[in-house]
Design an enzyme around this catalytic site. Structure first.
Site, PDB file in Angstrom:
ATOM      1  N   HIS A 174       7.311   4.545  -1.233  1.00 12.84           N
ATOM      2  CA  HIS A 174       6.527   5.727  -0.343  1.00 12.84           C
ATOM      3  C   HIS A 174       4.978   5.259  -0.583  1.00 12.84           C
ATOM      4  O   HIS A 174       4.748   4.909  -1.674  1.00 12.84           O
ATOM      5  CB  HIS A 174       6.772   7.260  -0.623  1.00 12.84           C
ATOM      6  CG  HIS A 174       5.766   8.103  -0.376  1.00 12.84           C
ATOM      7  ND1 HIS A 174       4.722   8.794  -1.000  1.00 12.84           N
ATOM      8  CD2 HIS A 174       5.804   8.678   0.852  1.00 12.84           C
ATOM      9  CE1 HIS A 174       4.169   9.514  -0.289  1.00 12.84           C
ATOM     10  NE2 HIS A 174       4.547   9.584   0.974  1.00 12.84           N
ATOM     11  N   HIS A 231      -4.928   5.676   2.693  1.00 17.51           N
ATOM     12  CA  HIS A 231      -4.319   6.875   2.838  1.00 17.51           C
ATOM     13  C   HIS A 231      -5.355   7.919   3.341  1.00 17.51           C
ATOM     14  O   HIS A 231      -6.461   8.228   2.621  1.00 17.51           O
ATOM     15  CB  HIS A 231      -4.041   7.214   1.453  1.00 17.51           C
ATOM     16  CG  HIS A 231      -3.271   8.653   1.494  1.00 17.51           C
ATOM     17  ND1 HIS A 231      -3.087   9.427   0.399  1.00 17.51           N
ATOM     18  CD2 HIS A 231      -2.524   9.051   2.283  1.00 17.51           C
ATOM     19  CE1 HIS A 231      -2.166  10.591   0.833  1.00 17.51           C
ATOM     20  NE2 HIS A 231      -1.953  10.395   1.867  1.00 17.51           N
TER      21      HIS A 231
END
Length: 800
Positions: A174, A231
């Site tokens: 992830h 991110h």
């Protein structure tokens, strides 16, 4: 020139820490006086052979526990007798009774025979020896022949890789790009394991080389139309970005170094259409022939067609992303057709157009009376500019208050005074009535092209066997209705937890995962990059439990333990109940099809070289079982603390550590942890129940990153057997050893007939009976036909 190693360096490596000066001095003198050093302070490097290491091990470690076991095997029932040699017969009995796994099929895994015993005696004993001496027996127990796990089951099995993709657990990551927390400022308001938050290209190489087969790429718009990985939004996370091109180069370099099985790129798409096309171009150029652009001929993208196997997809990179759905493509075509109709002066028949176009035209007919006749182009433009900003702006890429540019379809490019698409049709000469199509009416009927086409066609065409859909579209009914098995869904850990707790839907979820892939990702509140326990996802059949690989915690340790199997190739075949949809399997059921429960008893005997973790630690061992939530046993079993002995502590247990009923051995794990006196964890080891070896084993300890820690180990005894309900144990004993069962039955009868005489007799024969249980008696091991008949008649209702 010969290199030498000072003895003090060896001592410091074995006994680190500033508070162990006394132990180091004692060990230094012991090594100096031994045959290993010959009173020399330095030892040549050429002397460091396997014999040298074993000699050093036995010199610095007092293995009184092994000596006690050796004496017990050599002289059962007579512990005062000193044993010098373990005979061949005694050694064979030890291998058969204590070490051999009775759970195994004896046709495939036969018990030790004379040929194998001779081979082991030749390997570990001196030539022309009549048996094993103590040091030779100790070397056997420290060798790979006495490993804690059956390492034959950890090699890659190519025959197990020919089933559809949903039949495998897939090693998944992830937010692969992140090397720390998810948000850079998280360390200011909570305790985190990581001291920095960065996005790096190198982490993709490391994760792929570790055996991971599904990695994540969060794609965002970058400068100069070059997509970036980060991110986002970067204004919130404060994380740096790296070019997608550099990431793809790293993936291409390392994707198939560790394993040739398929790699899945999980795309989180935040890019505009222009940069999505750049993404597709980068994938095509960098990955070349390794990118799977089209489905295989024998596995078309059709309903009820199983996905291909990992074996058929060897050396291929698969893209996991959303595709343009057929409805959206039809809507875009209808949009273009409607625009072409607007430019015509008359329309007499629109039945040739598809249903989306027909619905749009019908909507115009219905609202004919509401349309404003004679509205000029100038008035319409003013009205549009007076609309609310959210009505004027279709999306963030479109300029505000521009009636021409706000829509990119052919319809929007027509003059706002274009005629309406309706006629009264009263007679041939009837005057055509016209009205204006306002921008508000256009927007109400047909979505803007950018809103329809959120996925670029170039990128969409690269997606085939792993097409992502919203989790809200996930239909879990467990039925045999026609389905597209190439559709996969991603669920948060909270969503998965709700499904697992709902027993009424759990069997339907398992049935769903036999044919379609489900990916589980960490909760959004895990900003510190912590992880969830993947075991409960695996037990429901979820193939991808995406974890934060940068956080070395218990969930990652379970993940690394599972994917050690099958040669570390990243694909582990699921247990049979999780692959066979016909079984209607519910993990919460007590009776599991095609599975036999097991019983495990653990005895922790001693530890070795625990001084590597801390200076003179006081240690204790805890033993936990991780299985289904209701069958998990934690914080129940632990040894007593051994104070200030890090080299070879001997542990005591208040009671045996018994895990009486392990319902699903293929999904259960035994966790052994070493704690210091203050409660801090020093080391651990996770053992899959179905791959454990029975008997006396040295368990190699691992660090928090699941790497072996030198010679540090625990010496344990594992008693593994199939679970037998208490009410049936007498029957089990009768079938396994009829003579012994008959003897115990006679003893019970004698006890009832003459209790006093039985006590006196049992006291005088206790030592003989103990010896009888340790070694087989040839005369009694082959029971007579009369004895068998008596036992069988007793079991099945006859009279004794």
């Amino acid at each position: 020139r010969v290199d030498f190693v000072p003895i003090k360096n060896i001592v410091y490596a074995l006994v680190p820490g500033a508070h162990n000066s006394h132990e180091r001095t004692s060990m230094h003198k012991k090594i100096l006086k031994s045959d290993l050093a010959h009173h020399e302070e330095k030892i040549p490097r050429t002397s460091f052979t396997s014999d040298f290491y074993f000699g050093l091990y036995m010199l610095v470690i007092d293995r009184g526990d092994l000596k006690e076991l050796f004496e017990k095997l050599g002289s059962p029932g007579n512990f005062s007798k000193t044993v010098s040699v373990l005979t061949k017969k005694q050694f064979m009995h030890f291998l058969t009774v204590r070490q051999h796994d009775c759970r195994l099929n004896e046709q495939l895994h036969p018990p030790p025979n004379e040929f194998k015993v001779n081979a082991l005696m030749t390997r570990f004993s001196t030539p022309k020896s009549k048996g094993l001496r103590f040091r030779e027996f100790a070397r056997f127990l420290l060798s790979d022949e006495s490993a804690d796990l059956d390492h034959r089951r950890f090699t890659r099995d190519d025959d197990s890789l020919h089933e559809p993709l949903p039949h495998y657990f897939i090693n998944s990551s992830h937010n692969t790009y992140a090397t720390g927390a998810q948000i850079n400022t998280v360390r200011y308001f909570m305790s985190v394991q990581h001291d920095r938050t960065t996005c790096e290209v190198e982490i993709y190489r490391q994760v792929l080389l570790s055996g991971c087969r599904c990695i994540e790429l969060d794609c965002w718009d970058g400068p100069s139309d070059q997509p970036i990985i980060t991110h986002g939004p970067m204004e919130v996370t404060k994380m740096n970005a790296v070019p997608l091109l550099d990431v793809c180069v790293a993936i291409a370099e390392t994707a198939f170094k560790t394993s040739d099985l398929p790699v899945v790129l999980s795309i989180e798409n935040h890019c505009c259409l222009v940069q999505q096309r750049v993404i597709a171009d980068i994938f095509t150029r960098i990955f070349g022939d390794t990118l799977l652009k089209e489905p295989l001929p024998d596995h078309p993208l059709e309903q009820n067609v199983q996905l291909p196997s990992p074996w058929k997809l060897r050396g291929k990179i698969l893209i996991k992303a959303k595709r343009q759905s057929a409805s959206k493509v039809h809507q875009r075509l209808a949009y273009q057709q409607l625009g072409s109709l607007v430019s015509q002066d008359s329309v007499t028949d629109y039945s040739e157009y598809n249903q989306d176009t027909q619905r749009a035209l019908a909507h115009y007919l219905k609202n004919k009376k509401e349309q404003r006749a004679g509205l000029g182009e100038e008035d319409d433009v003013l009205q549009m500019c007076d609309e609310a900003p959210e009505e004027r702006r279709i999306n963030k890429f479109m300029p505000p208050c521009d009636p021409v540019c706000s829509f990119t379809s052919p319809l929007a490019r027509q003059p706002l005074s274009s005629p309406v698409l309706s006629f009264d049709g009263s007679s041939e000469g009837t005057e055509r009535k016209m009205s204006e199509v306002t921008s508000r009416q256009i927007k109400a009927q047909v979505k803007p092209e950018k809103e329809v086409e959120k996925i670029a066609k170039e990128l969409s065409d690269l997606v085939n066997y792993i097409q992502a859909e919203r989790s809200s579209h996930m239909k879990i009914d467990g039925s045999d209705k026609a389905k597209n098995f190439y559709i996969m869904h991603s669920l948060s850990e909270e969503g998965m937890s709700k499904l697992v707790r709902n027993e009424s839907r759990l069997s339907a979820l398992v049935a769903h995962t036999t044919r379609q892939i489900v990916r589980i990702y960490p909760s959004g509140i895990r900003v510190s990059s912590s992880n969830f326990l993947p075991l409960f996802c695996w037990m429901a059949g979820a193939q991808m439990a995406a974890l934060n690989f940068q956080t070395n915690s218990l969930p990652m340790q379970f993940n690394q333990t599972l994917f050690m199997e099958n040669g570390g190739c990243g694909y582990v075949r699921k247990p049979q109940p999780l692959r066979d949809i016909s079984l209607d399997y519910n993990p919460q059921d007590v009776n599991v099809p095609a599975t036999i429960p097991e019983t495990l008893t653990v005895t922790v005997i001693s530890g070795q070289f625990l001084s590597l973790f801390a200076p003179s630690p006081s240690t204790l061992i805890t033993v936990d079982l991780y299985d289904l939530p209701r069958d998990t046993i934690r914080n129940k079993y632990k040894t007593r603390i051994v104070h200030k002995n890090g080299l070879n502590p001997k542990y005591e247990q208040d009671q045996p550590f018994v895990f009486e009923r392990i319902l699903k051995p293929e999904g259960a794990f035994l966790l052994l942890r070493v704690f210091n006196g203050e409660g801090g964890e020093l080391a651990h080891r996770i053992l899959p129940i179905h791959k454990m070896n029975r008997g006396y084993r040295h368990v190699i300890l691992h660090s928090s990153t699941s790497h072996p820690i030198g010679p540090a180990s625990l010496f344990c005894h594992f008693a593994l057997d199939f679970y037998v309900p208490p009410q049936h144990k007498d029957i089990q004993l009768s079938l396994m050893d009829p003579v012994l069962a008959m003897q115990r039955r006679e003893e019970m009868n004698n006890q009832f007939l003459d209790p006093v005489g039985y006590r006196m007799h049992s006291a005088s024969t206790s030592s003989f009976r103990q010896r009888e249980e340790e070694l087989p008696n040839p005369k009694k091991s082959s029971a007579s036909e009369v004895a068998k008949e008596k036992i069988l008649s007793f079991l099945f209702g006859g009279k004794m």
